[in-house]
Structures are given as C-alpha cells and as structure tokens.
Write a protein that holds these residues in place. Structure first.
Motif, mmCIF file in Angstrom:
data_model
loop_
_atom_site.group_PDB
_atom_site.id
_atom_site.type_symbol
_atom_site.label_atom_id
_atom_site.label_comp_id
_atom_site.label_asym_id
_atom_site.label_seq_id
_atom_site.Cartn_x
_atom_site.Cartn_y
_atom_site.Cartn_z
ATOM 1 N N PRO A 278 0.827 -1.207 0.000
ATOM 2 C CA PRO A 278 0.000 0.000 0.000
ATOM 3 C C PRO A 278 0.863 1.259 0.000
ATOM 4 O O PRO A 278 1.895 1.316 0.673
ATOM 5 C CB PRO A 278 -0.808 -0.134 1.294
ATOM 6 N N GLN A 279 0.440 2.252 -0.771
ATOM 7 C CA GLN A 279 1.240 3.458 -0.949
ATOM 8 C C GLN A 279 0.849 4.605 -0.030
ATOM 9 O O GLN A 279 1.608 5.544 0.168
ATOM 10 C CB GLN A 279 1.148 3.920 -2.408
ATOM 11 N N GLY A 280 -0.364 4.575 0.495
ATOM 12 C CA GLY A 280 -0.808 5.695 1.319
ATOM 13 C C GLY A 280 -0.038 5.798 2.622
ATOM 14 O O GLY A 280 0.402 4.796 3.187
ATOM 15 N N THR A 281 0.147 7.021 3.104
ATOM 16 C CA THR A 281 0.827 7.247 4.370
ATOM 17 C C THR A 281 0.042 8.246 5.211
ATOM 18 O O THR A 281 -0.696 9.082 4.692
ATOM 19 C CB THR A 281 2.253 7.796 4.164
ATOM 20 N N VAL A 282 0.216 8.136 6.504
ATOM 21 C CA VAL A 282 -0.272 9.126 7.469
ATOM 22 C C VAL A 282 0.918 9.466 8.343
ATOM 23 O O VAL A 282 1.416 8.615 9.084
ATOM 24 C CB VAL A 282 -1.437 8.585 8.318
ATOM 25 N N GLY A 283 1.403 10.694 8.232
ATOM 26 C CA GLY A 283 2.668 11.021 8.868
ATOM 27 C C GLY A 283 3.775 10.251 8.172
ATOM 28 O O GLY A 283 3.893 10.274 6.949
ATOM 29 N N THR A 318 -6.236 5.440 9.715
ATOM 30 C CA THR A 318 -4.799 5.501 9.972
ATOM 31 C C THR A 318 -4.216 4.102 9.851
ATOM 32 O O THR A 318 -4.899 3.115 10.125
ATOM 33 C CB THR A 318 -4.487 6.046 11.382
ATOM 34 N N PRO A 319 -2.959 3.998 9.476
ATOM 35 C CA PRO A 319 -2.346 2.672 9.361
ATOM 36 C C PRO A 319 -1.992 2.102 10.723
ATOM 37 O O PRO A 319 -1.727 2.838 11.679
ATOM 38 C CB PRO A 319 -1.085 2.933 8.530
ATOM 39 N N ALA A 320 -1.983 0.770 10.786
ATOM 40 C CA ALA A 320 -1.542 0.088 11.994
ATOM 41 C C ALA A 320 -0.020 0.076 12.049
ATOM 42 O O ALA A 320 0.667 0.279 11.041
ATOM 43 C CB ALA A 320 -2.077 -1.333 12.019
ATOM 44 N N ILE A 321 0.497 -0.159 13.225
ATOM 45 C CA ILE A 321 1.935 -0.322 13.381
ATOM 46 C C ILE A 321 2.290 -1.753 12.969
ATOM 47 O O ILE A 321 1.669 -2.702 13.443
ATOM 48 C CB ILE A 321 2.361 -0.086 14.839
ATOM 49 N N PRO A 322 3.258 -1.957 12.069
ATOM 50 C CA PRO A 322 3.605 -3.325 11.663
ATOM 51 C C PRO A 322 3.908 -4.194 12.872
ATOM 52 O O PRO A 322 4.589 -3.777 13.811
ATOM 53 C CB PRO A 322 4.850 -3.130 10.796
ATOM 54 N N GLY A 323 3.398 -5.412 12.852
ATOM 55 C CA GLY A 323 3.603 -6.317 13.958
ATOM 56 C C GLY A 323 2.588 -6.172 15.070
ATOM 57 O O GLY A 323 2.596 -6.927 16.032
ATOM 58 N N PHE A 324 1.664 -5.204 14.929
ATOM 59 C CA PHE A 324 0.669 -5.001 15.970
ATOM 60 C C PHE A 324 -0.388 -6.091 15.904
ATOM 61 O O PHE A 324 -0.584 -6.727 14.879
ATOM 62 C CB PHE A 324 0.026 -3.625 15.809
ATOM 63 N N ASN A 325 -1.059 -6.308 17.026
ATOM 64 C CA ASN A 325 -2.115 -7.300 17.115
ATOM 65 C C ASN A 325 -3.124 -7.120 15.986
ATOM 66 O O ASN A 325 -3.783 -6.092 15.891
ATOM 67 C CB ASN A 325 -2.803 -7.139 18.473
ATOM 68 N N PRO A 326 -3.286 -8.110 15.091
ATOM 69 C CA PRO A 326 -4.179 -7.928 13.939
ATOM 70 C C PRO A 326 -5.648 -7.805 14.314
ATOM 71 O O PRO A 326 -6.443 -7.337 13.516
ATOM 72 C CB PRO A 326 -3.935 -9.184 13.099
ATOM 73 N N TYR A 327 -6.008 -8.193 15.530
ATOM 74 C CA TYR A 327 -7.410 -8.083 15.932
ATOM 75 C C TYR A 327 -7.782 -6.652 16.272
ATOM 76 O O TYR A 327 -8.947 -6.348 16.504
ATOM 77 C CB TYR A 327 -7.688 -9.024 17.107
ATOM 78 N N ALA A 328 -6.791 -5.773 16.331
ATOM 79 C CA ALA A 328 -7.066 -4.363 16.578
ATOM 80 C C ALA A 328 -6.873 -3.528 15.311
ATOM 81 O O ALA A 328 -6.865 -2.311 15.366
ATOM 82 C CB ALA A 328 -6.155 -3.837 17.690
#
Length: 417
Positions: A278-283, A318-328
């Motif tokens: 994915p190419q989109g960014t937030v910050g 907003t994007p998730a932090i890589p490695g974050f719990n996928p259920y959130a």
C-alpha cells in the motif's frame, strides 16, 4: 500476521483463536455493488480448502481437529469431528489441508497445523489419512524448536512434486542463520518422503530457505503465511507476507513473491518481488498488507493468472503499526492478479472482495476444476464468510457472497490407523 510484544520484538504468528481485542472505530469503505454484508456466528473450514473427488474439503482446528465437506463451496457440513490426536497441545492453529495420491494410495488427506504448548513454545505437525478420512495416523512431528528457546514455527503449507514428494513450507524463527536475529523469520521447507509404512509414513529431509530478505540486505526478514503455486515446469512462486521500509524508513507489512525451483534453486535478489505494498501514508507511517493466499485461475476467454487475496488496512483512517495485534486492525479483503508468464510481475491494482466490516483477518482462495473461485474469509470475532465467482471474466472478476455456512454436523470419533 506478526504480533509486537511490549518489549518491541516479534514473537510470531497466531491464529484468530488465540487472542481477542477491541476493534477501533473508523469509517467503513463503501462496498462494491457485488457485495451484500452479512453477519452470523458459524464454524467452518478456515483459510485452506481443497478439491477431492468432486467435492471440496477443509479442516478446522480449535481444541480438536475436524474435517468439513461441501458439494458446491457454499454449503458446508462437518463430516469428521474429534479426529483422534495422541498429544494435547494448548491450542491448534494455522491449519492447512492437502489431498491427493501417494504410492498405491489414491485418497490421501493430510491436515498440517501449528501447535502451541505454552506462551512461547510452538511446533508444526501433521496427521495423515490413507483411506479418505476414515482412519488417521498418529501425530507426525515436522518441526519443534528446543524447549524454552522461545522461537516461533507455524503456518504450514503443503505442495506435492511430480515425483510425489511433499514439500512442507512453514514460518520459522529457528533456522540456523536467523536464530541470533531476534524476531527474524524465514519461510523454510522440508521434504516429506513416503515410506510405504503406514505406522511411520514419512521421513523428512533437512530444512532449506524458500523466502527471506537477501542475505546482505539491511531490510529485516519477517516472512510468513506462505502459499505456493506452480508457475512453469520445475518452478514455483512462494507468496507470503513480510516487512519492508517505506520512504521514511518506517516498516510496513507488504506481500512478497519469491520464485524458486522444485530442486531448491532460489535467488533472493533477482527472483524476489513485491506483490503489493500500500502506498498511502499518514505522517511517516504506511498502510499494510498481510495474510496472503494464492491460487491459479484461467478467466473465461483469457490467459491463466496468479490470483492473490490478502487483508489490508489501507481503507482505514490511519495505518496500523507493523507487527501489531491484527485483531485491533481495521482491515478489508482484496485481490490482485498477474499473468502466468515470466517474470510474473507486476500485479494489477487491487480490487475489493469484502469491505463491509473493518474486522477481517484470514482470507483464503482456491480454484475448482470447473474454474469456480471460492474465497473464504475469517473475521476477527471468529465468524466465517464465503464468496464464489463461478464465471471469471478476462478483465474483471465478480464474486457473489454466500451468506453463511450450514452448521449441521455429524460427530464421528475417529480411530488412528
């Protein structure tokens, strides 16, 4: 999908059975007119289904192993429950199903899975039936890191070679060249060779790496959730999730493709490519794509293609932090395709399969012998949905949702054969 611990290190892949979390509220993208959202708590095969004797079958693993069957990919019945298992891990997960012929046995079914023995002890095992699911072998251990090593293995996938050898791919933090890199994970594989002895039906060769970042790369290797398709005689594509750095130097989850030969020839530089990022960014953070599943499809009037489904958070606020719990993570399920001609890239822009609820996790896809696409989607709350595409077109694929699995079960206590 990788989880991030409070100590900021990865500890592995877990199935949707292990954790629960609240899903943040974000705008839900407008579904394609092809979809009609549906809710319904049901049990059914997760992620991997295969074709057997004109029907579809798939396995499920919670605290027990079970086998499911469908005439059309839309209505499912549990036909084997409580498949006897000679060990009792805390949980099963990352289940995959394979069926075919081996030696004189033409109706072999294999269920492979991850076992979790404690919070940080994992193994990969399988069970085999040589009579169409009536009797089953004892548990066959494929990989178990040393007890207390806290190194993850899981997410197996089975691919048969023309000589009937089975290649078993899986995630591993326990390969010799990555055990000293905390959180590093490769896709590795081993050969399973049939012994003609049903008491001990397989022997295994050594491990080899199928997918990773190039050995001299500054990129972190976190490859996982592999599926494998044939691309040419003697050559395969390994499709998996992994991590990459965006333009700001921040990690994001992306989908990779690694081309390798059936004899293990692999170039981690020349034959590794990105399926989708994915190419989109937030910050400085990018959106993510993860949990891919690949199949081959020949659209009506078109040429054969590789089709990859995956989950992504790119439609969230907003994007998730890589490695974050996928259920959130707020996610939708999409797919991309590429022609089955070298170099098997680039892939098309993504199209959406399901975007009605920001809580999808595991997606699977398979192509039946009559070229019907069947996509299974497991949601974060344990619900499962299925979509079919009976008439793939050359330029646009339209899936139709079948709202729920039937939950009529036939409970059969199976012995071990």
């Amino acid at each position: 999908m990788q989880f991030l611990t409070p100590q900021n290190s990865y500890y592995g892949v877990a199935s949707a059975l292990l954790l629960t979390a609240c899903v943040a509220s974000t705008p839900v993208p407008t579904p394609s007119p092809a979809w009609s959202p549906h809710s319904g708590e049901v049990d059914a095969p997760v992620r991997c289904i295969v074709e057997r004797k004109g029907k579809l079958i798939g396995a499920r693993a919670d605290t027990v192993l079970s086998l499911w069957e469908s005439e059309d990919g839309m209505v499912w019945e549990k036909v084997r429950d409580h498949i006897a298992h000679d060990t009792k891990p805390e949980t099963f997960g990352d289940i995959t199903t394979w069926c075919g012929g081996i030696g004189v046995y033409d109706d072999v079914i294999i269920i492979a899975y991850r076992e979790q023995w404690s919070s940080a002890n994992f193994s990969v095992s399988m069970m085999a039936s040589f009579d169409g699911g009536v009797t089953w072998s004892d548990r066959i251990l494929i990989k178990h890191p040393p007890s207390g090593a806290n190194r993850f293995v899981g997410a197996p996938f089975i691919k048969q070679l023309p000589n009937e050898t089975l290649l078993i791919f899986y995630d591993s933090e326990d390969y010799p060249t990555n055990i000293n890199l905390p959180g590093s994970q490769f896709i590795v594989y081993t050969n399973a060779i049939f012994t003609n002895n049903l008491t001990s039906p397989f022997t295994f060769g050594g491990e080899r790496v199928a997918s990773r970042q190039p050995p001299n790369s500054t990129e972190f290797s976190r490859d996982g959730m592999a599926t494998v398709v044939d691309v040419a005689p003697g050559w395969m594509a390994v499709i998996c999730e992994g991590v990459a750095k965006n333009a700001h130097g921040v990690q994001q989850d992306v989908i990779y493709q690694q081309i390798m030969s059936v004899t293990g020839e692999v170039d981690f530089v020349k034959n590794r490519s990105v399926v989708y990022a994915p190419q989109g960014t937030v910050g400085n953070r990018s959106f993510n794509a993860f949990c891919p599943y690949a199949t081959l499809v020949k659209p009506e009037g078109g040429s054969e293609k590789i089709l990859v489904v995956f989950s992504t958070d790119e439609d969230a606020a907003t994007p998730a932090i890589p490695g974050f719990n996928p259920y959130a993570i707020n996610t939708t399920v999409k797919y991309v395709t590429t022609p089955l001609t070298a170099p098997y890239t680039p892939y098309t822009p993504p199209s959406t399969i399901y975007a009605s609820a920001p809580r999808t996790y595991l997606a699977g896809v398979m192509t039946t012998s009559n070229q019907t696409l069947v996509s299974t989607i497991r949601l974060q709350d344990g619900e499962e949905m299925i979509f079919t595409n009976p008439h793939p077109e050359a330029t646009k694929m339209r899936f139709s949702e079948y709202p729920r699995y039937r939950h009529d079960s036939v409970d059969l206590q199976l012995g071990r054969g």
